[in-house]
Design a protein around this motif. Structure first.
Motif, mmCIF file in Angstrom:
data_model
loop_
_atom_site.group_PDB
_atom_site.id
_atom_site.type_symbol
_atom_site.label_atom_id
_atom_site.label_comp_id
_atom_site.label_asym_id
_atom_site.label_seq_id
_atom_site.Cartn_x
_atom_site.Cartn_y
_atom_site.Cartn_z
ATOM 1 N N ASP A 46 -11.852 15.199 2.997
ATOM 2 C CA ASP A 46 -11.093 14.450 3.995
ATOM 3 C C ASP A 46 -9.614 14.374 3.616
ATOM 4 O OD1 ASP A 46 -13.482 13.964 5.313
ATOM 5 O OD2 ASP A 46 -13.720 11.963 4.474
ATOM 6 N N VAL A 47 -8.776 14.264 4.635
ATOM 7 C CA VAL A 47 -7.348 14.073 4.422
ATOM 8 C C VAL A 47 -6.976 12.713 5.014
ATOM 9 C CG1 VAL A 47 -5.028 14.947 4.864
ATOM 10 C CG2 VAL A 47 -6.914 16.550 4.541
ATOM 11 N N VAL A 48 -6.331 11.885 4.195
ATOM 12 C CA VAL A 48 -5.971 10.528 4.599
ATOM 13 C C VAL A 48 -4.455 10.414 4.638
ATOM 14 C CG1 VAL A 48 -6.169 8.073 4.045
ATOM 15 C CG2 VAL A 48 -8.027 9.636 3.459
ATOM 16 N N MET A 49 -3.950 9.888 5.728
ATOM 17 C CA MET A 49 -2.525 9.638 5.857
ATOM 18 C C MET A 49 -2.316 8.135 5.993
ATOM 19 S SD MET A 49 0.333 9.021 7.922
ATOM 20 C CE MET A 49 -0.326 9.047 9.547
ATOM 21 N N LEU A 50 -1.455 7.575 5.145
ATOM 22 C CA LEU A 50 -1.140 6.148 5.189
ATOM 23 C C LEU A 50 0.291 5.969 5.672
ATOM 24 C CD1 LEU A 50 -2.900 6.662 2.309
ATOM 25 C CD2 LEU A 50 -2.929 4.204 2.491
ATOM 26 N N LYS A 51 0.485 5.044 6.616
ATOM 27 C CA LYS A 51 1.815 4.773 7.150
ATOM 28 C C LYS A 51 1.926 3.286 7.463
ATOM 29 C CE LYS A 51 5.776 6.027 9.178
ATOM 30 N NZ LYS A 51 6.904 6.117 8.271
ATOM 31 N N GLY A 52 3.014 2.684 7.042
ATOM 32 C CA GLY A 52 3.243 1.276 7.319
ATOM 33 C C GLY A 52 4.505 0.813 6.627
ATOM 34 N N SER A 53 4.947 -0.361 6.976
ATOM 35 C CA SER A 53 6.126 -0.934 6.332
ATOM 36 C C SER A 53 5.813 -1.287 4.876
ATOM 37 C CB SER A 53 6.587 -2.191 7.072
ATOM 38 O OG SER A 53 7.159 -1.853 8.308
ATOM 39 N N HIS A 54 6.798 -1.149 4.038
ATOM 40 C CA HIS A 54 6.640 -1.411 2.607
ATOM 41 C C HIS A 54 6.110 -2.817 2.338
ATOM 42 C CE1 HIS A 54 7.323 -0.930 -1.657
ATOM 43 N NE2 HIS A 54 7.992 -2.068 -1.659
ATOM 44 N N GLY A 55 6.539 -3.775 3.124
ATOM 45 C CA GLY A 55 6.129 -5.160 2.950
ATOM 46 C C GLY A 55 4.633 -5.387 3.110
ATOM 47 N N MET A 56 3.916 -4.414 3.650
ATOM 48 C CA MET A 56 2.465 -4.541 3.822
ATOM 49 C C MET A 56 1.704 -4.216 2.537
ATOM 50 S SD MET A 56 2.125 -5.787 6.712
ATOM 51 C CE MET A 56 0.347 -5.764 6.755
ATOM 52 N N GLY A 57 2.380 -3.637 1.568
ATOM 53 C CA GLY A 57 1.739 -3.374 0.280
ATOM 54 C C GLY A 57 0.691 -2.266 0.292
ATOM 55 N N LEU A 58 0.852 -1.293 1.162
ATOM 56 C CA LEU A 58 -0.099 -0.183 1.174
ATOM 57 C C LEU A 58 0.001 0.690 -0.076
ATOM 58 C CD1 LEU A 58 -0.112 0.941 4.927
ATOM 59 C CD2 LEU A 58 -1.912 -0.240 3.675
ATOM 60 N N THR A 59 1.043 0.475 -0.869
ATOM 61 C CA THR A 59 1.129 1.190 -2.145
ATOM 62 C C THR A 59 -0.060 0.812 -3.035
ATOM 63 O OG1 THR A 59 2.613 -0.550 -2.931
ATOM 64 C CG2 THR A 59 3.641 1.490 -2.171
ATOM 65 N N ASP A 60 -0.576 -0.399 -2.881
ATOM 66 C CA ASP A 60 -1.768 -0.811 -3.631
ATOM 67 C C ASP A 60 -2.986 0.017 -3.224
ATOM 68 O OD1 ASP A 60 -0.206 -2.822 -4.756
ATOM 69 O OD2 ASP A 60 -0.919 -4.352 -3.353
ATOM 70 N N VAL A 61 -3.077 0.342 -1.951
ATOM 71 C CA VAL A 61 -4.186 1.163 -1.451
ATOM 72 C C VAL A 61 -4.061 2.574 -2.006
ATOM 73 C CG1 VAL A 61 -5.341 2.046 0.618
ATOM 74 C CG2 VAL A 61 -4.360 -0.265 0.624
ATOM 75 N N VAL A 62 -2.846 3.120 -1.981
ATOM 76 C CA VAL A 62 -2.601 4.454 -2.535
ATOM 77 C C VAL A 62 -2.994 4.477 -4.014
ATOM 78 C CG1 VAL A 62 -0.827 6.173 -3.093
ATOM 79 C CG2 VAL A 62 -0.769 4.991 -0.879
ATOM 80 N N ALA A 63 -2.556 3.479 -4.766
ATOM 81 C CA ALA A 63 -2.863 3.413 -6.190
ATOM 82 C C ALA A 63 -4.348 3.316 -6.443
ATOM 83 C CB ALA A 63 -2.136 2.229 -6.837
ATOM 84 N N ALA A 64 -5.065 2.571 -5.606
ATOM 85 C CA ALA A 64 -6.509 2.419 -5.780
ATOM 86 C C ALA A 64 -7.268 3.702 -5.458
ATOM 87 C CB ALA A 64 -7.028 1.272 -4.910
ATOM 88 N N LEU A 65 -6.765 4.452 -4.481
ATOM 89 C CA LEU A 65 -7.429 5.697 -4.089
ATOM 90 C C LEU A 65 -7.071 6.857 -4.999
ATOM 91 C CD1 LEU A 65 -7.096 5.507 -0.195
ATOM 92 C CD2 LEU A 65 -9.082 4.926 -1.601
ATOM 93 N N CYS A 66 -5.916 6.773 -5.633
ATOM 94 C CA CYS A 66 -5.451 7.816 -6.551
ATOM 95 C C CYS A 66 -5.062 7.186 -7.886
ATOM 96 C CB CYS A 66 -4.243 8.551 -5.958
ATOM 97 S SG CYS A 66 -4.565 9.329 -4.400
ATOM 98 N N PRO A 67 -6.021 6.700 -8.642
ATOM 99 C CA PRO A 67 -5.684 5.941 -9.859
ATOM 100 C C PRO A 67 -4.964 6.753 -10.924
ATOM 101 C CG PRO A 67 -8.047 6.367 -9.724
ATOM 102 C CD PRO A 67 -7.454 6.823 -8.438
ATOM 103 N N ASP A 68 -5.043 8.082 -10.879
ATOM 104 C CA ASP A 68 -4.391 8.902 -11.904
ATOM 105 C C ASP A 68 -2.943 9.231 -11.549
ATOM 106 O OD1 ASP A 68 -6.770 8.888 -13.282
ATOM 107 O OD2 ASP A 68 -7.467 10.754 -12.371
ATOM 108 N N THR A 69 -2.484 8.785 -10.379
ATOM 109 C CA THR A 69 -1.113 9.040 -9.942
ATOM 110 C C THR A 69 -0.215 7.878 -10.319
ATOM 111 O OG1 THR A 69 -2.273 9.739 -7.931
ATOM 112 C CG2 THR A 69 0.050 10.128 -8.009
ATOM 113 N N LYS A 70 0.980 8.191 -10.693
ATOM 114 C CA LYS A 70 1.929 7.124 -11.041
ATOM 115 C C LYS A 70 3.038 7.072 -10.028
ATOM 116 C CE LYS A 70 0.689 6.698 -15.632
ATOM 117 N NZ LYS A 70 0.200 5.670 -16.274
#
Length: 133
Positions: free
Chosen positions: A109-133
């Motif tokens: 699957d390919v997942v695209m995340l889009k939203g304002s920074h204030g929503m904290g979707l970076t936490d979702v990215v980090a959780a889905l890709c734990p080896d990425t910094k």
């Protein structure tokens, strides 16, 4: 594969990203995670609803919406998307969003995340890709 654009969001940018993502060749499903577009003022509800025109279940298999403003888009999409393809999470349900994605996603699957920074979707990215910094 994960595509992240969670720094800034406005209706024009979100529509363009969705148009491009809809035509991206994939071997699995195309899935989007959309967070609120912040600071849109009095027209926020209508602007969030307008995103529905850029989402088609035949192109984007599943939609995950996150945040208070995305409720307007969710209500609009219930006519276009089945209950098995449309997910909505309040701002205090970020962990539930992450857990649902982890449970539902397949490696192709390919997942695209889009939203304002204030929503904290970076936490979702980090959780889905734990080896990425």
């Amino acid at each position: 594969e994960l595509l992240s654009d969670v720094y800034n969001a406005n209706p024009t940018a979100m529509k363009l990203v969705l148009e491009n993502f809809s035509s991206l060749p994939v071997s699995g499903k195309r899935i989007v995670v959309l967070g609120d577009m912040l600071e849109l003022g009095n027209h926020s509800k209508q602007l969030h609803e307008s995103i529905a025109d850029y989402l088609d279940e035949s192109q984007i298999t599943a939609v995950y919406l996150y945040g208070k403003q995305m409720r307007a888009l969710k209500n609009k999409l219930t006519k276009k998307y089945s209950a098995q393809a449309l997910y909505y999470f309040e701002e205090n349900q970020k962990q539930e969003l992450i857990e649902t994605l982890k449970r539902k996603l397949l490696p192709e699957d390919v997942v695209m995340l889009k939203g304002s920074h204030g929503m904290g979707l970076t936490d979702v990215v980090a959780a889905l890709c734990p080896d990425t910094k």
